[in-house]
Design a protein around this motif. Sequence first.
Motif, PDB file in Angstrom:
ATOM      1  N   THR A  58      53.177  34.152  35.974  1.00 25.10           N
ATOM      2  CA  THR A  58      52.168  33.455  34.515  1.00 25.10           C
ATOM      3  C   THR A  58      52.611  34.615  33.936  1.00 25.10           C
ATOM      4  O   THR A  58      51.815  35.293  32.987  1.00 25.10           O
ATOM      5  N   ASN A  59      53.030  35.785  34.512  1.00 31.63           N
ATOM      6  CA  ASN A  59      53.151  37.530  34.399  1.00 31.63           C
ATOM      7  C   ASN A  59      51.653  38.148  33.513  1.00 31.63           C
ATOM      8  O   ASN A  59      51.551  38.731  33.111  1.00 31.63           O
ATOM      9  N   MET A  60      51.423  37.686  35.070  1.00 30.50           N
ATOM     10  CA  MET A  60      49.617  38.686  35.314  1.00 30.50           C
ATOM     11  C   MET A  60      49.776  39.066  36.499  1.00 30.50           C
ATOM     12  O   MET A  60      50.391  38.532  37.367  1.00 30.50           O
ATOM     13  N   ILE A  61      49.243  40.388  37.131  1.00 35.01           N
ATOM     14  CA  ILE A  61      49.060  40.719  38.130  1.00 35.01           C
ATOM     15  C   ILE A  61      47.409  40.908  38.247  1.00 35.01           C
ATOM     16  O   ILE A  61      46.980  41.341  37.112  1.00 35.01           O
ATOM     17  N   GLY A  62      46.373  40.579  38.988  1.00 38.07           N
ATOM     18  CA  GLY A  62      45.671  41.528  39.166  1.00 38.07           C
ATOM     19  C   GLY A  62      45.661  42.501  39.537  1.00 38.07           C
ATOM     20  O   GLY A  62      46.347  42.881  40.878  1.00 38.07           O
ATOM     21  N   VAL A  63      44.697  43.736  39.605  1.00 36.71           N
ATOM     22  CA  VAL A  63      44.318  44.721  40.087  1.00 36.71           C
ATOM     23  C   VAL A  63      43.144  44.808  39.866  1.00 36.71           C
ATOM     24  O   VAL A  63      42.021  44.666  39.143  1.00 36.71           O
ATOM     25  N   ILE A  64      42.803  45.234  41.285  1.00 38.64           N
ATOM     26  CA  ILE A  64      41.053  45.125  42.041  1.00 38.64           C
ATOM     27  C   ILE A  64      41.060  46.837  42.265  1.00 38.64           C
ATOM     28  O   ILE A  64      41.508  47.139  42.899  1.00 38.64           O
ATOM     29  N   VAL A  65      39.884  47.253  41.478  1.00 34.48           N
ATOM     30  CA  VAL A  65      39.536  48.634  41.346  1.00 34.48           C
ATOM     31  C   VAL A  65      37.970  48.681  42.014  1.00 34.48           C
ATOM     32  O   VAL A  65      37.086  48.797  41.533  1.00 34.48           O
ATOM     33  N   PRO A  66      38.439  50.626  42.506  1.00 25.98           N
ATOM     34  CA  PRO A  66      36.555  50.316  43.195  1.00 25.98           C
ATOM     35  C   PRO A  66      35.824  51.265  42.324  1.00 25.98           C
ATOM     36  O   PRO A  66      34.535  50.580  42.227  1.00 25.98           O
ATOM     37  N   ARG A  67      35.943  51.147  41.123  1.00 29.46           N
ATOM     38  CA  ARG A  67      34.862  52.474  40.226  1.00 29.46           C
ATOM     39  C   ARG A  67      35.668  52.453  39.234  1.00 29.46           C
ATOM     40  O   ARG A  67      37.150  52.821  39.506  1.00 29.46           O
ATOM     41  N   LEU A  68      35.237  52.546  37.998  1.00 27.24           N
ATOM     42  CA  LEU A  68      35.488  52.677  35.909  1.00 27.24           C
ATOM     43  C   LEU A  68      35.594  54.319  35.944  1.00 27.24           C
ATOM     44  O   LEU A  68      35.784  54.483  35.500  1.00 27.24           O
ATOM     45  N   ASN A  69      34.012  54.635  36.793  1.00 26.78           N
ATOM     46  CA  ASN A  69      34.098  55.940  36.380  1.00 26.78           C
ATOM     47  C   ASN A  69      34.344  57.144  37.028  1.00 26.78           C
ATOM     48  O   ASN A  69      33.929  58.045  37.726  1.00 26.78           O
ATOM     49  N   THR A 109      38.982  35.836  44.537  1.00 26.65           N
ATOM     50  CA  THR A 109      39.559  34.786  42.939  1.00 26.65           C
ATOM     51  C   THR A 109      40.910  35.241  42.872  1.00 26.65           C
ATOM     52  O   THR A 109      41.643  33.700  41.919  1.00 26.65           O
ATOM     53  N   PHE A 110      41.264  36.267  42.323  1.00 29.20           N
ATOM     54  CA  PHE A 110      42.326  36.421  42.343  1.00 29.20           C
ATOM     55  C   PHE A 110      43.664  35.353  43.659  1.00 29.20           C
ATOM     56  O   PHE A 110      45.184  34.849  42.641  1.00 29.20           O
ATOM     57  N   HIS A 111      43.742  35.411  44.179  1.00 32.79           N
ATOM     58  CA  HIS A 111      44.366  34.047  45.300  1.00 32.79           C
ATOM     59  C   HIS A 111      44.817  32.923  45.000  1.00 32.79           C
ATOM     60  O   HIS A 111      45.310  32.281  44.536  1.00 32.79           O
ATOM     61  N   THR A 112      43.074  33.054  44.338  1.00 28.21           N
ATOM     62  CA  THR A 112      43.196  31.329  43.924  1.00 28.21           C
ATOM     63  C   THR A 112      43.146  31.092  42.280  1.00 28.21           C
ATOM     64  O   THR A 112      43.603  30.004  42.164  1.00 28.21           O
ATOM     65  N   SER A 113      43.562  31.753  42.084  1.00 22.20           N
ATOM     66  CA  SER A 113      44.503  32.123  40.703  1.00 22.20           C
ATOM     67  C   SER A 113      45.569  32.266  39.805  1.00 22.20           C
ATOM     68  O   SER A 113      46.117  31.574  41.065  1.00 22.20           O
ATOM     69  N   LYS A 114      45.861  32.309  39.434  1.00 21.60           N
ATOM     70  CA  LYS A 114      47.219  32.261  39.087  1.00 21.60           C
ATOM     71  C   LYS A 114      48.286  33.055  38.921  1.00 21.60           C
ATOM     72  O   LYS A 114      48.898  33.789  37.481  1.00 21.60           O
ATOM     73  N   VAL A 115      47.716  34.417  38.940  1.00 24.92           N
ATOM     74  CA  VAL A 115      48.471  35.962  39.153  1.00 24.92           C
ATOM     75  C   VAL A 115      48.962  35.863  40.462  1.00 24.92           C
ATOM     76  O   VAL A 115      50.094  35.598  40.723  1.00 24.92           O
ATOM     77  N   ASP A 116      50.490  36.390  40.062  1.00 26.97           N
ATOM     78  CA  ASP A 116      51.723  36.742  39.933  1.00 26.97           C
ATOM     79  C   ASP A 116      52.084  37.726  41.438  1.00 26.97           C
ATOM     80  O   ASP A 116      52.075  37.628  42.226  1.00 26.97           O
ATOM     81  N   GLY A 117      50.682  38.751  41.728  1.00 27.82           N
ATOM     82  CA  GLY A 117      50.917  39.538  42.867  1.00 27.82           C
ATOM     83  C   GLY A 117      49.777  39.820  42.584  1.00 27.82           C
ATOM     84  O   GLY A 117      48.659  39.469  41.287  1.00 27.82           O
ATOM     85  N   ILE A 118      48.554  41.243  43.454  1.00 28.05           N
ATOM     86  CA  ILE A 118      48.035  41.656  43.525  1.00 28.05           C
ATOM     87  C   ILE A 118      48.108  43.111  44.098  1.00 28.05           C
ATOM     88  O   ILE A 118      49.208  43.279  44.954  1.00 28.05           O
ATOM     89  N   ILE A 119      47.534  44.227  42.809  1.00 28.40           N
ATOM     90  CA  ILE A 119      47.279  45.304  43.079  1.00 28.40           C
ATOM     91  C   ILE A 119      46.065  45.540  44.053  1.00 28.40           C
ATOM     92  O   ILE A 119      44.871  45.363  42.971  1.00 28.40           O
ATOM     93  N   LEU A 120      45.467  46.522  45.186  1.00 23.62           N
ATOM     94  CA  LEU A 120      44.247  46.790  45.469  1.00 23.62           C
ATOM     95  C   LEU A 120      43.827  48.382  45.573  1.00 23.62           C
ATOM     96  O   LEU A 120      44.730  48.989  46.443  1.00 23.62           O
ATOM     97  N   LEU A 121      43.533  49.155  44.050  1.00 21.73           N
ATOM     98  CA  LEU A 121      43.263  50.610  44.853  1.00 21.73           C
ATOM     99  C   LEU A 121      41.664  50.634  46.296  1.00 21.73           C
ATOM    100  O   LEU A 121      40.418  50.404  45.351  1.00 21.73           O
TER     101      LEU A 121
END
Length: 324
Positions: A58-69, A109-121
């Motif tokens: 799908t050319n989409m990557i899921g990125v999980i971040v702990p906080r945006l600030n 959520t990313f596992h069941t979605s159509k992302v090609d890979g997942i990155i976790l910070l």
Amino acid sequence: MNNILDIANLAGVSKSTVSRYLNGGSVSDKTRQKIDKIVKETGFKPNQFAQSLKAKRTNMIGVIVPRLNSYASNETLLGIETTLRSQNYQTLIANTDLSIDLELNAIKTFHTSKVDGIILLATTLTEEHIEHIESLDKPFLLIGQQDAHIHSIIQNDYAAGIKIGKYFKNLKYQNIAYLGVPETDIAVGQKRKQGVIKGFGQTIPLYETTFKLQDATEAAKQLVEKYDALICATDNIALGVLKAAQQQKVRVPEQLSITGFGGYETTSIVTPMITTIKFPYFETGELAAKSILDLIDEKEVPLLQEMSFELNEKESVDKKAVQA
């Protein structure tokens, strides 16, 4: 014996390495021979349907971040997004506000979605995290924490801690303390602290706060008049200490020296500017993006990649402590 994870655990390699092996991708001769032997011994047969599904992208990557600030998170995310965009990939971001439950839900959520890979910070890595990650059928990459069987990119926290510890030892400081974060964070909470103690060469008083500037300011109120120097686990904590010192009319660096870790831009804006260990967060994001794309293409990627760092000396440390 009916899945890739079983083979990976027996071989002591990642799931993506076994997947590359099964799909004829790049795997070292030693690893290929090891997996060959296990596959023959177990009679393992890959699920051809699952393999055909995996080939669709799908050319989409899921990125999980702990906080945006967070400067570190933002710079890392910028490196990831910039690199992925240049390769025609879209970045989907999940912000968890330092909640483990939200982090685990994001992985699901990313596992069941159509992302090609997942990155976790990651700030914390629990058994639940590992269980969720090992159940995935798509490439996964950790940033900030590490596990023996998960592809990870980390800052060299222990060596950076040693650098700061030796720095103060060489300046002949004695009345010094460390203000850190809980040990549930292996990288920042444990390794940086252990490195500082190792570099300084003796045990020093240890205190804890959170990553929040406000909490660090409150914790520092009882410390700024008690010590000649405070080593802080992050630049945010160092900024909190500086604020507490200014509130209590403690002069920095004449009465109190302060250092941090991170290399945040704000350490160069405040007065005095704060001496800090600078980590390459943007470059970390770039490497993470390239690595997840390589994993998707079933190329060989080291299980652990460690970034460099540098000591940025500024104005917050009194070097006149070097006295006979």
